[in-house]
Design an enzyme around this catalytic site. Structure first.
Site, PDB file in Angstrom:
ATOM      1  CE  LYS A 190      -3.892   1.819   2.776  1.00  0.00           C
ATOM      2  NZ  LYS A 190      -4.682   1.539   4.009  1.00  0.00           N
TER       3      LYS A 190
ATOM      4  CB  SER B 270      -7.767   3.309   3.151  1.00  0.00           C
ATOM      5  OG  SER B 270      -6.949   2.674   4.126  1.00  0.00           O
TER       6      SER B 270
ATOM      7  CB  ILE C 251      -7.099   2.999  11.455  1.00  0.00           C
ATOM      8  CG1 ILE C 251      -7.137   3.678  12.831  1.00  0.00           C
ATOM      9  CG2 ILE C 251      -7.723   3.904  10.392  1.00  0.00           C
ATOM     10  CD1 ILE C 251      -6.308   4.943  12.926  1.00  0.00           C
ATOM     11  CB  ALA C 252     -12.010   2.841  10.189  1.00  0.00           C
ATOM     12  N   GLY C 253     -11.275  -0.502   9.207  1.00  0.00           N
ATOM     13  CA  GLY C 253     -11.748  -1.537   8.295  1.00  0.00           C
ATOM     14  C   GLY C 253     -10.963  -1.588   7.008  1.00  0.00           C
ATOM     15  CB  SER C 254      -8.130   0.489   5.884  1.00  0.00           C
ATOM     16  OG  SER C 254      -8.800   1.694   6.159  1.00  0.00           O
TER      17      SER C 254
ATOM     18  CG  MET D 255      -4.086   7.054   3.708  1.00  0.00           C
ATOM     19  SD  MET D 255      -2.615   6.245   4.339  1.00  0.00           S
ATOM     20  CE  MET D 255      -2.439   6.998   5.946  1.00  0.00           C
TER      21      MET D 255
END
Length: 552
Positions: free
Chosen positions: A143, A216, A237-240, A191
């Site tokens: 990434k 992301s 960090i939130a589902g990335s 991101m």
């Protein structure tokens, strides 16, 4: 050079000129012999996953290398000298640039560098008879924000783009294990949303180019779904990691934070990490490759050079058998949004499969205060009131994209004071303790639940990160795995006649999106979650589920 399904917003003339120069520099590196016909670019099929095989740009051997093996198998074939690292690097580099022309998944492509890396590995194996490590010769995609020596990274904002002088800790560990790096992949602006659109353009879902690849780590997921990578790394960090893996029908894993290396993961750090830490995780096409990724990293004992990490050893799929039957709690909805029909269908499919095995006891898992967790998390991601991102955009003339505006909306305002950030910490930690008690009250070992409220969304429609961000807020490890379920043609599947009334305005919106959208061909994945630091136990459970759910 790539498909223009839905262009991103334009910025200032100066920004657009600088952006165009960067894109032209990328395009100039792609030889004519690896360019797809302009007729195909202008008139692509809805599903582009078959194009690399049919386009004639890859040899039969390169098709075999990229389609028939996972990373674990390739490592074995290279170690036994049945394949060379050069042949493998060449095949995946070629396929990656084909994938990019169809999905917009890359930000950088360096085939020549990869071949040089591979040559040194082949020479080492030839002269010593030994590999340098368990990933010897395995191509590895990364990434964009992860620093890789000699290549560019950014935090999803144009003015933060820099050429890195050295690898971050996790990349260095993978390089030491023999990984061959050949490309970097697209991520969204800042991101921080679950759809990948940036100054590099929009990443498309290979199964249906009119749908999002997620975010992301959307570039990674699209590349892997196109078999332009065999093993890649994103961050979560939130589902990335989990969201794009689900949208693209591949595997993804979010470890508990502070298990895998974090040093240098994001250049300059991230303001959101004052409250919620990010972690790197693998995206791949097999369960055992997720296990390989974790094994390589934890066997390197990263905690010896980074004392912020937990000194955990990895047993993963080889963990000792757990007591039978495993108690699996199924969360059919989160109490806020009832998943769209294909997700419910996949959950019911999995329940029946697991019930047919003697290894599992299936029970209901009640959701816990999801609205509060998500509201807290959204505010916690932007303790600077989102002013930092606005300064970056103003400095370059980059436009604020619609989903960026959406994700910062609730937090816009003045920077929080240290005491206000402390209050967020205290709320978070109390919530984590309360949720741990709730988990215990449910008497389950693991939770099976959706990854998202539906299959892949249409572009710029990826709202409501509830099903992934909740687990970041409580910091529980989660893996997403593919199912044979796919979304059908528009209008062929409805909510159940006895479905409950909408649980919220968000739920009403999700039902409206289902009625109006076309999700044909979108894969459906499911998520399995374990308690914090029970990452090994999660993989032991996945090993048992592998047979019941017929996971590759």
């Amino acid at each position: 050079m790539t498909l223009g399904v839905k262009p991103v917003l334009k910025g200032s003339p100066g920004y657009e000129a600088r952006r165009a120069a960067v894109l032209e520099e990328f395009a100039a590196k792609v030889p004519d012999k690896l360019r797809l016909p302009i007729e195909l670019i202008n008139n692509p099929p809805k599903n582009v996953t078959g194009v690399p095989k049919d386009c004639g740009l890859l040899t039969p051997e390169e098709l075999t290398i990229t389609e028939d093996y996972d990373a674990t198998a390739l490592a074995g074939l290279i170690a036994s000298k049945k394949l060379t690292a050069v042949a493998v690097a060449t095949a995946f580099s070629k396929r990656a640039i084909i994938a990019h022309q169809l999905t917009g998944c890359l930000t950088e492509w360096f085939m020549d560098d990869a071949i040089e890396q591979a040559k040194h590995l082949d020479e080492h194996l030839q002269s010593t008879g030994k590999t340098v490590g368990p990933l010897h010769g395995v191509p590895f995609s990364v990434k964009e924000h992860l620093p890789l020596a000699g290549h560019y990274s950014s935090i999803g904002l144009y003015d933060t783009r820099v050429k890195d002088e050295k690898d971050c800790h996790i990349v260095a560990a993978l390089r030491d294990a023999g990984a061959v790096f050949y490309c970097k992949t697209n991520q969204p602006q800042a991101m921080m949303h679950l759809d990948t659109s940036s100054s590099w353009g929009r990443t498309l879902n290979p199964h249906n180019i009119h749908l999002s690849a997620g975010g992301s780590s959307g570039g990674e997921a699209a590349l892997l779904a196109m078999r332009g990578s065999v093993l890649g790394m994103g961050s979560d960090i939130a589902g990335s990691v989990r969201n794009p893996a689900a949208f693209c029908g591949i595997y993804g894993f979010k470890p508990t934070t502070c298990v895998v290396p974090r040093k240098g993961l994001i250049a300059g750090g991230a303001i959101a990490e004052l409250n919620i830490l990010t972690t790197a995780g693998p995206l791949c096409n097999s369960l055992r490759d997720m296990d390989l990724f974790m094994s390589v990293l934890l066997d390197s004992k990263p905690y010896l050079v980074d004392p912020t990490l937990v000194p955990m050893s990895w047993t993963g799929l080889k963990s000792l058998p757990q007591p039978k039957p495993l108690k699996i709690g199924v969360m059919m909805n989160d109490g806020v949004i009832v998943p769209q029909p294909p997700i419910t269908r996949a959950l019911n499919w999995a329940i029946e499969k697991l019930k047919a095995s003697n290894n599992f006891s299936i029970r209901t898992f009640e959701p816990y205060n999801v609205s509060k967790a998500i509201n807290n998390a959204i505010l916690a991601y932007w303790p600077d009131g989102s002013n930092g991102i606005k300064k970056h955009l103003a400095a370059s003339g980059e436009p604020m994209l619609p989903l960026t505006q959406l994700v910062i909306k609730a937090a816009e305002g003045p920077e929080l004071t240290p005491y206000q950030i402390l209050a967020q910490h205290l709320d978070r930690d109390q919530f984590r303790c309360d949720f741990a008690r709730h988990w215990e009250s449910q008497d389950v070992d693991f939770v099976l639940c959706p990854v998202f409220f539906g299959p892949a969304c249409e572009h710029e429609m990826v709202f409501y990160p509830n099903y992934t961000a909740f687990w970041n807020y409580v910091d529980y490890p989660g893996a997403v795995v593919p199912t044979p379920i796919k979304a059908g043609k528009k209008g062929t599947e409805k909510y159940a006649a006895d479905a409950p009334a909408p649980l919220s305005k968000d739920d009403e919106h999700v039902r409206q999106m289902w009625e109006e959208g076309d999700f044909e061909g979108a894969p459906v994945n499911l998520q399995i979650v374990a308690r914090k630091y029970h990452d090994n136990d999660l993989f032991a459970a996945l090993e048992k589920m592998q047979w019941a759910l017929e996971l590759p």
